[in-house]
Design a protein around this motif. Structure first.
Motif, PDB file in Angstrom:
ATOM      1  N   ALA A 107     -16.539 -10.598  -8.419  1.00  0.00           N
ATOM      2  CA  ALA A 107     -17.004  -9.213  -8.300  1.00  0.00           C
ATOM      3  C   ALA A 107     -17.426  -8.931  -6.859  1.00  0.00           C
ATOM      4  O   ALA A 107     -17.857  -9.826  -6.130  1.00  0.00           O
ATOM      5  N   ARG A 108     -17.311  -7.672  -6.470  1.00  0.00           N
ATOM      6  CA  ARG A 108     -17.735  -7.271  -5.130  1.00  0.00           C
ATOM      7  C   ARG A 108     -19.218  -7.597  -4.943  1.00  0.00           C
ATOM      8  O   ARG A 108     -20.044  -7.336  -5.820  1.00  0.00           O
ATOM      9  N   GLY A 109     -19.520  -8.197  -3.813  1.00  0.00           N
ATOM     10  CA  GLY A 109     -20.880  -8.604  -3.511  1.00  0.00           C
ATOM     11  C   GLY A 109     -21.183 -10.042  -3.849  1.00  0.00           C
ATOM     12  O   GLY A 109     -22.156 -10.606  -3.336  1.00  0.00           O
ATOM     13  N   GLU A 110     -20.368 -10.672  -4.710  1.00  0.00           N
ATOM     14  CA  GLU A 110     -20.562 -12.083  -5.040  1.00  0.00           C
ATOM     15  C   GLU A 110     -19.946 -12.969  -3.970  1.00  0.00           C
ATOM     16  O   GLU A 110     -18.929 -12.626  -3.359  1.00  0.00           O
ATOM     17  N   VAL A 111     -20.558 -14.142  -3.769  1.00  0.00           N
ATOM     18  CA  VAL A 111     -20.042 -15.102  -2.797  1.00  0.00           C
ATOM     19  C   VAL A 111     -19.003 -15.996  -3.447  1.00  0.00           C
ATOM     20  O   VAL A 111     -19.190 -16.473  -4.576  1.00  0.00           O
ATOM     21  N   GLY A 112     -17.904 -16.202  -2.756  1.00  0.00           N
ATOM     22  CA  GLY A 112     -16.850 -17.106  -3.202  1.00  0.00           C
ATOM     23  C   GLY A 112     -16.054 -17.584  -2.008  1.00  0.00           C
ATOM     24  O   GLY A 112     -16.502 -17.446  -0.860  1.00  0.00           O
ATOM     25  N   GLU A 113     -14.885 -18.132  -2.264  1.00  0.00           N
ATOM     26  CA  GLU A 113     -14.044 -18.620  -1.172  1.00  0.00           C
ATOM     27  C   GLU A 113     -13.060 -17.535  -0.747  1.00  0.00           C
ATOM     28  O   GLU A 113     -12.484 -16.837  -1.590  1.00  0.00           O
ATOM     29  N   VAL A 114     -12.865 -17.389   0.553  1.00  0.00           N
ATOM     30  CA  VAL A 114     -11.936 -16.396   1.096  1.00  0.00           C
ATOM     31  C   VAL A 114     -10.513 -16.939   0.976  1.00  0.00           C
ATOM     32  O   VAL A 114     -10.218 -18.055   1.417  1.00  0.00           O
ATOM     33  N   ALA A 115      -9.633 -16.140   0.379  1.00  0.00           N
ATOM     34  CA  ALA A 115      -8.213 -16.487   0.255  1.00  0.00           C
ATOM     35  C   ALA A 115      -7.384 -15.368   0.874  1.00  0.00           C
ATOM     36  O   ALA A 115      -7.748 -14.193   0.787  1.00  0.00           O
TER      37      ALA A 115
END
Length: 518
Positions: free
Chosen positions: A355-363
């Motif tokens: 979801a927008r605003g959540e931290v994850g890995e950039v792909a």
């Protein structure tokens, strides 16, 4: 999509325009095009076949500028060598991708004997310089004068353009295989985004072996700009060159920006011609960005985020977003939005978009994505999945598609079960008026798993202690994010591209330990 197209276009349309300026020597596009065609002939006479790698170990120069298109013209692929590597690391890269021909300048000529001993496949070494060639090396200018020009090989599309080595600070470097379509699409994207203007006067002071400057170079070829080249970064030399040559665009890494804007002599130079500063390769603190914008009021600032595996651009933060309208929304702290020709998303461990605003890995997906790592199928498979390049960077995206980089996933600090992103802490530390530069790492701690540790280089003449730094940070970020330890050092360890080598800062703390956190 072939990388010699920009040069061919400039030779046709503006043959008398100045293509390069280096240490008082000026060459037109007609002269550069003729030299590139002869270099193509020279390399073929030395045995370069389609796709063969040709290396270059050199400081910045106009020879470096013609090396790239000259190798492409011959049908070969480039292997630009990191000038800060040890002979062992250089030898690894040469042998790893079977580089048989190496161009070497005066500054690195003393290394050739050792490289020959380490590299059985290195059959030809060519000296690039104005003086006579050292013993055992061929003379570039003498050979070029006798070489017959050849037709452009016109390799393009999926053909290999180069093997660009990345890493090397923790084990063997990885050779990133980039095709013509990746580098070409990136160059066109930079121009289309307005990050490099038509007919600009661009300064090469970042190392030309590094793909950040390579992207800048390709974009300038695409836009018909003049390449002004200095051998290496020196603040006074760079300021003088901007003044004397009327430089309009410059690609700088944040450490270079810091050394320029904090230099006591900056006010002695007229650098009002500078209209655009492109920056990237590592994060910039908000404090440094503010100082830079005050010190160079004539220039706008453009951030390019990416990595070698992406040719290298993925996102662009425009000049407008650095100004008041963007600042009101905090956009100046972002890495911008997906560049033309790129798709960017933030994903969880399973590759699903968060979801927008959540931290994850950039792909990232697009024509700039690499072919893979040379002779590393497992690493390639881990990085490339379903057409997406998984960057290893942690980030979040806002509702309008602006990407905020929080940290390298593997370098995230976990203290007391809380995730701390070093970029956020570095931004807080760097805002202190006595701080010239800083780097934040996690160090092992039996109670908390890791502690936040800040390394700081003070500004000349400035005085600040650990307590003042911690108090300053507590006014800006949560207490658990603030440094628990501070080390004041004279200078940061830097890579050849100007990135702070956190691996060197981290090594003494983690020696003999597994990296485990609570």
């Amino acid at each position: 999509m072939y990388l010699t197209q920009g040069l061919r276009r400039a030779v046709q349309q503006t043959p008398g325009a100045i293509a390069s300026v280096f240490q008082g020597r000026r060459r037109t596009f007609a002269e550069l095009g003729a030299r590139v065609a002869r270099l193509g002939g020279l390399l073929r006479s030395l045995g370069v076949a389609p796709g063969d790698r040709v290396g270059m170990l050199s400081l910045n120069s106009d020879w470096y500028l013609e090396y790239y298109p000259g190798v492409y013209w011959a049908g070969g692929a480039v292997n630009p060598i990191n000038t800060r590597w040890s002979p062992a690391e250089i030898a690894f890269s040469l042998e790893d991708c079977q580089t048989g021909i190496l161009l070497v300048d005066d500054h690195h000529a003393a290394m050739v004997a050792e490289l020959r001993g380490r590299c059985p496949g290195l059959h030809t070494v060519v000296h690039v310089g104005d003086g006579p060639a050292p013993d055992g090396m061929l003379g570039y200018e003498a050979l070029l004068a006798q070489a017959e020009p050849v037709d452009d090989a016109l390799r393009g599309g999926e053909d290999l353009a180069g093997v660009f080595y990345t890493g090397g600070t923790t084990g063997s470097p990885k050779g990133v295989m980039l095709p013509h379509r990746g580098l070409y699409s990136n160059a066109v994207g930079v121009v289309a985004e307005g990050a490099v203007q038509h007919g600009c006067i661009g300064l090469h002071t970042a190392p030309m072996f590094h793909l950040a400057d390579g992207c800048f170079m390709n974009a300038m070829f695409a836009s018909g700009g003049t390449h002004v080249i200095v051998p290496r970064f020196d603040p006074v030399s760079v300021l003088g060159t901007i003044q004397d040559e009327g430089v309009t665009e410059a690609l700088l890494v944040p450490t270079m920006i810091q050394m320029l804007v904090d230099h006591p002599d900056i006010g002695r130079f007229d650098i009002g011609s500078l209209r655009n500063v492109l920056y990237g390769a590592s994060p910039i603190s908000e404090g440094l960005l503010d100082r830079a914008m005050r010190a160079i009021p004539s220039a706008g600032f453009t951030q390019l985020y990416g990595m070698t595996e992406l040719s290298p651009m993925a996102t662009v933060l425009s000049q407008d977003m650095h100004r008041e309208a963007g600042r009101r929304k905090g956009r100046h702290r972002s890495a911008g939005r997906a560049a033309i020709g790129c798709e960017v998303r933030v994903v969880d461990a399973m590759g699903n978009e968060v979801a927008r605003g959540e931290v994850g890995e950039v792909a990232v997906r697009g024509p700039g994505v690499m072919l893979g790592y040379w002779n590393k199928p497992a690493e390639t498979a881990a990085a490339l999945r379903d057409g997406w390049m998984f960057t290893g960077d942690g980030g979040r995206m806002d509702e309008d598609g602006y990407l905020f980089i929080v940290d390298r996933i593997k370098d995230m600090i976990v203290t007391g079960g809380e995730n701390v992103y070093s970029v956020e802490v570095e931004s807080a530390v760097a805002a202190h008026p006595a701080v010239a530069s800083c780097a934040v790492i996690g160090v092992p701690n039996d109670q908390w798993g890791e502690l936040v540790h800040a390394f700081i280089v003070r500004k000349p003449g400035a005085s600040v202690d650990e307590a003042a730094i911690v108090a300053h940070c507590k006014e800006r970020i949560a207490g658990y994010k603030c440094p628990r330890q501070v080390s004041f050092i004279d200078a940061m360890p830097l890579s050849g591209a100007g990135k702070i080598l956190k691996t060197q800062l981290r090594a003494p703390f983690w020696e003999g330990r597994e990296r485990k956190v609570a």
